[in-house]
Design an enzyme around this catalytic site. Structure first.
Site, short mmCIF file in Angstrom:
data_model
loop_
_atom_site.label_atom_id
_atom_site.label_comp_id
_atom_site.label_asym_id
_atom_site.label_seq_id
_atom_site.Cartn_x
_atom_site.Cartn_y
_atom_site.Cartn_z
N ASP A 136 -12.48 -22.91 -15.67
CA ASP A 136 -12.25 -23.21 -14.24
C ASP A 136 -13.56 -23.38 -13.48
OD1 ASP A 136 -9.58 -22.70 -14.96
OD2 ASP A 136 -9.69 -20.62 -14.31
N GLU B 189 -2.76 -28.55 -9.61
CA GLU B 189 -3.54 -27.37 -9.23
C GLU B 189 -5.03 -27.70 -9.18
OE1 GLU B 189 -2.26 -24.65 -12.27
OE2 GLU B 189 -3.47 -25.57 -13.82
#
Length: 543
Positions: A22, A195
């Site tokens: 991430d 997302e």
């Protein structure tokens, strides 16, 4: 006029090997700062610095005080999801989600190395993966993944992207929430898990880009644009702009699961994407977690396309700018080796479970890292005596010298290769019937006990012993040494047991120094002289 000759630099992927998922990146002048998810490990959210997008040095951690946040009682794959870093007028901002407790929050710092503020919650922004966007007029916005419209999903994985204006000083939302994307690029195709949204502005367009398809083999990156930050956002007709989905399964040294990208301008003024992907050793089996990669971006008719014309994410890219090495930085890319010593301070990349207990360990030149044996174990949702370093290669070796005199069968110390509370192997020294042994354990199926796989006696309980774990793709082998020669304790144990495919979750494996008294109080301790790590992956050979 004389032509200036550009320097050639080779970017090597992953730019951060091992469990660095991430990624989010921000450029401030000629400096770049990058952060990653750490879930329930502590300290949380490493901060890396670079001048060239190639050489990265960890300069701190965002969550480095137990008073900011701890993750006691949480599984290691919970905790902090998907941070995003931004900068505006002298202040750095990191937004993130504490998945089980605080929800979305923001922390700030004047210096990205820290200290960072205590978290400020943004409860109105319900969901995950928040990021900030600062417009030219200094207005700020928070964008995030949220529930389906009216919290009535049409199918599993149906999510939305939403936005609020936010006050950059008070970090309170302003006005009403607006939905920007419903489901994904094309709701009729039932897209899942839109997302990790970011907004950037370029040539009068607002670009909203996000991950779609979930963070595994169907991971993609998609982009939309609008003339207003409030939308309407129109998807690019050639989405996705990045994916490794649909490539031949038998390709050599595959890179898979690419997505969760963020754009940044390189030192050459060109656009690059920093994103996550994985390196399986077979099928979808990998133990190194999701790693941080880079690829060039081309703009086509005012749309960003990552890594054209090839669909394959590459292990290296040539760029026309100068490399800037980082002083005293541990290597992060390609094959490397180093030895961590414990005479002054712990490297900022080392991880504890859930919080830090500074009273449980000490550092010295003579003994290295001395850890008190705590009753807590790595099978519990607590803070055991455990300090771990990421497994950064498919093929690698970790070793240490352990000085430890166990006083009972409950007292064990050694080296673990650890995926989560119920998926690990533990190479330890202990005693049985008063005699010292080196033992190899596997985490038990019940999540509360360990299974003894093999043991070998060692002659002297008080003498140091060396321990070594070797990873070779789908296997781990375990060695010990009472002096100079290494002895094999157990060869080629199943490593797939520690893969994300088997264990689930979002984290990668760690080599952990670990000392426990298995539920009973003790005053005993164990000393780890050093931690030596060496990685040797075939895709980096001869480079």
């Amino acid at each position: 006029m004389a032509q200036s000759v550009s320097a050639q630099t080779t970017l090597v992927n992953p730019i951060l090997t091992g469990f660095y998922p991430d990624p989010s990146v921000v450029q401030v002048g000629t400096d770049y700062y990058l952060v990653n998810s750490t879930f329930s490990y502590f300290p949380g959210i490493p901060v890396f610095h670079s001048k060239d997008l190639k050489n990265w040095k960890q300069i701190g951690n965002v969550i480095d005080r137990a008073s900011q946040m701890d993750f006691m009682g949480e599984k290691l794959t919970r905790g902090l999801f998907a941070p995003a870093i931004s900068y505006h007028k002298g202040t750095f901002y990191v937004t993130c989600t504490d998945i089980d407790h605080d929800g979305n929050f923001v922390v700030t710092a004047k210096n990205p190395a820290g200290p960072w503020s205590n978290p400020i919650r943004v409860p109105q922004a319900r969901g995950i993966d928040p990021s900030l966007f600062f417009d030219d007029d200094s207005k700020a916005y928070i964008i995030y993944n949220s529930d389906a419209p009216d919290r009535k999903p049409l199918y599993s994985g149906h999510r939305t992207i939403r936005i609020y204006e936010i006050d950059p000083a008070t970090l309170k939302v302003i006005g009403e929430e607006k939905q920007l994307v419903n489901g994904g690029v094309d709701l009729s195709k039932k897209p899942v898990w839109i997302e990790a949204p970011h907004i950037m502005k370029r040539n009068g367009w607002y670009y909203l880009y996000a991950a779609e398809g979930g963070t595994s083999v169907n991971h993609t990156e998609v982009v939309f644009r609008s003339k207003s930050v409030w939308g309407p956002f129109v998807p690019y007709e050639n989405n996705p702009i990045l994916t490794q989905k649909g490539l031949p399964d038998d390709r050599k040294d595959p890179i898979t699961s690419a997505g969760h990208a963020q754009f940044v301008d390189g030192p050459d003024g060109k656009t690059y994407a920093i994103f996550l992907a994985v390196r399986p050793y077979e099928g979808n089996y990998y133990n190194t977690g999701r790693e941080t990669f880079i690829a060039p971006v081309e703009w086509k008719n005012d749309w960003p396309v990552i890594n054209p014309p090839s669909n394959n994410a590459e292990y290296q890219y040539s760029v026309n700018y100068k490399e800037v090495k980082q002083k005293d930085a541990l290597p992060q890319a390609g094959n490397f080796e180093y030895t961590l010593t414990f005479d002054k301070k712990l490297d900022p990349a080392l991880l504890f479970m859930r919080t830090i207990d500074s009273s449980s360990f000490s550092l010295s030149k003579q003994n290295g890292l001395t850890m008190k044996l705590k009753p807590e174990t790595i099978m519990e949702l607590v803070n055991p005596s455990f300090i771990g370093k990421r497994q950064q290669h498919l093929y690698c070796t970790a070793e240490t010298e352990l000085d430890f005199s166990p006083k009972s069968e409950k007292e064990k110390a050694g080296l673990t290769i650890f995926q989560d509370e119920s998926h690990f192997y533990f190479l330890s020294k202990s005693v049985e019937n008063g005699k010292p042994f080196v033992q190899l354990f596997k985490s038990g199926a019940d999540g509360k006990s360990m299974e003894l796989l093999v043991k070998q006696p060692v002659t002297d309980a008080s003498k140091p012993v060396k321990l070594r774990i070797v990873a070779e793709g789908g296997f781990y082998s375990f060695y010990y040494s009472k002096g100079n020669a290494w002895e094999l304790l157990k060869d080629k144990i199943d490593a797939k047991f520690l893969s994300t495919e088997v264990a689930g979750g979002f984290i990668g494996c760690l080599f952990g120094m670990y000392a426990t008294s298995s539920g009973e109080p003790t005053t005993n301790s164990a000393s780890f002289k050093y931690l030596k790590y060496s990685g040797n992956d075939p895709m980096f050979k001869n480079k």
